[in-house]
Design a protein around this motif. Sequence first.
Motif, short mmCIF file in Angstrom:
data_model
loop_
_atom_site.label_atom_id
_atom_site.label_comp_id
_atom_site.label_asym_id
_atom_site.label_seq_id
_atom_site.Cartn_x
_atom_site.Cartn_y
_atom_site.Cartn_z
N UNK A 187 45.20 30.14 41.03
CA UNK A 187 44.74 31.34 41.47
C UNK A 187 43.13 31.10 40.86
N UNK A 211 48.70 39.22 39.53
CA UNK A 211 48.06 38.41 39.48
C UNK A 211 47.70 38.18 38.18
N UNK A 212 47.29 39.73 37.07
CA UNK A 212 46.31 39.86 35.84
C UNK A 212 47.73 39.92 35.29
N UNK A 214 38.96 52.42 25.67
CA UNK A 214 38.14 51.76 25.68
C UNK A 214 36.86 53.00 24.92
N UNK A 274 39.21 44.34 33.63
CA UNK A 274 39.55 44.62 33.06
C UNK A 274 40.45 45.83 32.34
N UNK A 275 40.56 46.85 32.93
CA UNK A 275 40.91 48.33 33.69
C UNK A 275 42.69 47.79 33.67
N UNK A 276 42.67 46.76 34.72
CA UNK A 276 43.99 46.32 34.71
C UNK A 276 44.48 45.49 34.21
N UNK A 277 43.94 45.12 33.10
CA UNK A 277 45.03 44.56 32.07
C UNK A 277 44.24 42.74 32.72
N UNK A 278 43.57 42.47 33.35
CA UNK A 278 43.41 41.37 33.21
C UNK A 278 42.62 40.25 31.51
N UNK A 279 43.69 39.50 31.50
CA UNK A 279 43.23 38.54 30.14
C UNK A 279 41.17 37.71 30.50
N UNK A 314 47.03 47.53 28.40
CA UNK A 314 47.01 47.77 29.80
C UNK A 314 47.32 48.24 30.48
N UNK A 315 48.44 46.95 30.75
CA UNK A 315 49.55 46.75 31.95
C UNK A 315 50.17 47.65 32.15
N UNK A 343 53.90 28.12 35.59
CA UNK A 343 52.46 29.78 34.84
C UNK A 343 51.06 28.98 34.93
N UNK A 397 46.01 43.22 40.28
CA UNK A 397 46.96 43.78 39.67
C UNK A 397 48.32 43.27 38.87
N UNK A 420 41.09 34.69 32.08
CA UNK A 420 41.67 35.45 33.88
C UNK A 420 40.56 35.74 34.61
N UNK A 472 45.57 43.61 26.50
CA UNK A 472 45.46 43.70 27.77
C UNK A 472 46.93 44.09 28.62
N UNK A 518 50.80 38.30 35.73
CA UNK A 518 51.66 37.01 35.76
C UNK A 518 53.00 37.54 36.81
N UNK A 576 42.60 42.08 21.16
CA UNK A 576 42.41 41.99 22.37
C UNK A 576 43.35 41.96 23.68
N UNK A 583 43.39 54.63 27.57
CA UNK A 583 42.85 53.21 27.44
C UNK A 583 42.16 52.11 26.98
N UNK A 636 48.38 30.01 37.94
CA UNK A 636 47.08 30.69 37.48
C UNK A 636 45.82 29.96 37.63
#
Lengths: 308, 226
Positions: free
Chosen positions: A8, B105-106, B51, A219-224, B78-79, A1, B103, A227, B75, B108, B71, B49, A5
């Motif tokens: 990517x 990939x974020x 925010x 950030x909003x789509x949940x990316x760390x 939010x997914x 994994x 989205x 990443x 995340x 995983x 944090x 959200x 990452x």
Amino acid sequence: MLWTKIKRIIKTGSKSFARNGSVSVASTLVMTVTLSVITSLIFVGALLQSTLQGIKEKVDINVYLESSATDSQAESLRTALDERPDVALVTYTTAEEVLAAFRARHEGNPLIVDALDEVGGNPLEASINIRAVDPSQYQAIADFIQEKNVSGENTRNIVKKISYLDNKEAIDTLSRIISSSERLGIIIAIFFIIISILITFNTVRLAIYTSKDEIAVMRLVGASSRYIKGPFVIIGILYGFISSVITLAIFYPITYSLGNLTYNLGTGMNVFTYYLANFMQITVIVIVTGVVLGMISSYLAVKKYIKL
Amino acid sequence: MIYFDNVSKIYTDGSTALDNVSLRIEPNEFVSIVGQSGAGKTTLIKMILGEEYPTFGAVFFEEIDIHSLKKTNLNDYRRRIGTVFQDFRLLSHKNVYENIAFAMEAAGRSEEEIAVDVPHVLELVDLGNKIWNFPHQLSGGEKQRVAIARAIVNQPDIIIADEPTGNLDPVNTYEIIQILKKINDLGTTVVLTTHNKGVIDSLGRRVITMENGRVARDDKSGKYIL
């Protein structure tokens, strides 16, 4: 994994670099200017060093020995001087060698040769020529010789004259100029390096500023954070690497055209020869500086915008 | 599913965006939030959200206080939410495929899953033929459909749509609302904010009306009344 990452992040960073054409070109060019300044400082530093070294090598002192001094006594003094760490070179010249050299030098001047013959014998003294590692060390060396002349074993009362004592002021002034020049060179280099780094940092920050809104979306789509930061750091590395290669390529024709000029200026160094001789070290310095600078600039800039 | 417990938000300049709001959104609901500009709709959405932080009170998602999340947990949380905005918020340097893949990939997900799911979700929003286009090559309606595809690709528990039809013509507005209804029919909770009276009236679902940071009405099968 983790490997996925990393792959990517590298892929995304490389793609963004290519797709942000104008921003990438602008940032790379600014960074090329920065690296060129730093590379120039390497050459200027080397020229300064070479020039100063040339001047240092021209400064030496002579110890003229009494005519009564034997070869063994002179050799003892020579050995004692040679053992000192502040002495770079010691040369002993016998009275006969001094005379031969004198005759050879004035071969075409019958007046001097005749006068010498008239005097008869050898009126010239044996001498020891000393070159110190640094001109500021001559005082200590002169003191040492005087001490040897007073209390040394097998070296007592053999010194007639030390040239340093006549030229002390000139040597000390030269020594101060050399030391100030070296210090000034370092201060100017640090000043230019700081200015260049600040310019690069701000350029990269502006480049990443254009992605401020995208960072918020990521950030909003949940990316760390990692990443999100990763691809920007890759972009910074690419700015640095490509700028380094451009800088190294630019300096080839520049040093080639300036090579003879720098040598003829009396620096004792041809920058083109220096570039070729030190190519590997210069390449490593420029690439590492570029990559680290790009990486840190990107990291700090994206860190600022990642806070929601 | 989502529970606002006496939530107030007072900004540093003293303005009150939310004033003692309490409300509950159940799973599989389609909730519309209406109100004039400045009524507190966007603050409400930002609270969900994570925010914005409440000045008083707490917002819960399935018993979890959203604003107490660290944090990394935020995340993860939010997914579980898909977001759609009026200004689409697509990644401009990525094509349609990459926008949606990002989205995933974020979250995983593997390359294989991405390769299968992205074309599939684009077919759902009828954009299968625009997969390699960049956002600037798409119309407003198409951009919004990409945003919806991105929002649903990770099969979130809830979709937040903040004025999703604000920049669209009536035809695209209708299509976007139909997609949101379809998503809701498939079991995903949808929270929609809008100014569009026609949209609210045609939906015939729950409507929460905000006024000056307060919940003024909460109708099970409401109309757009201000």
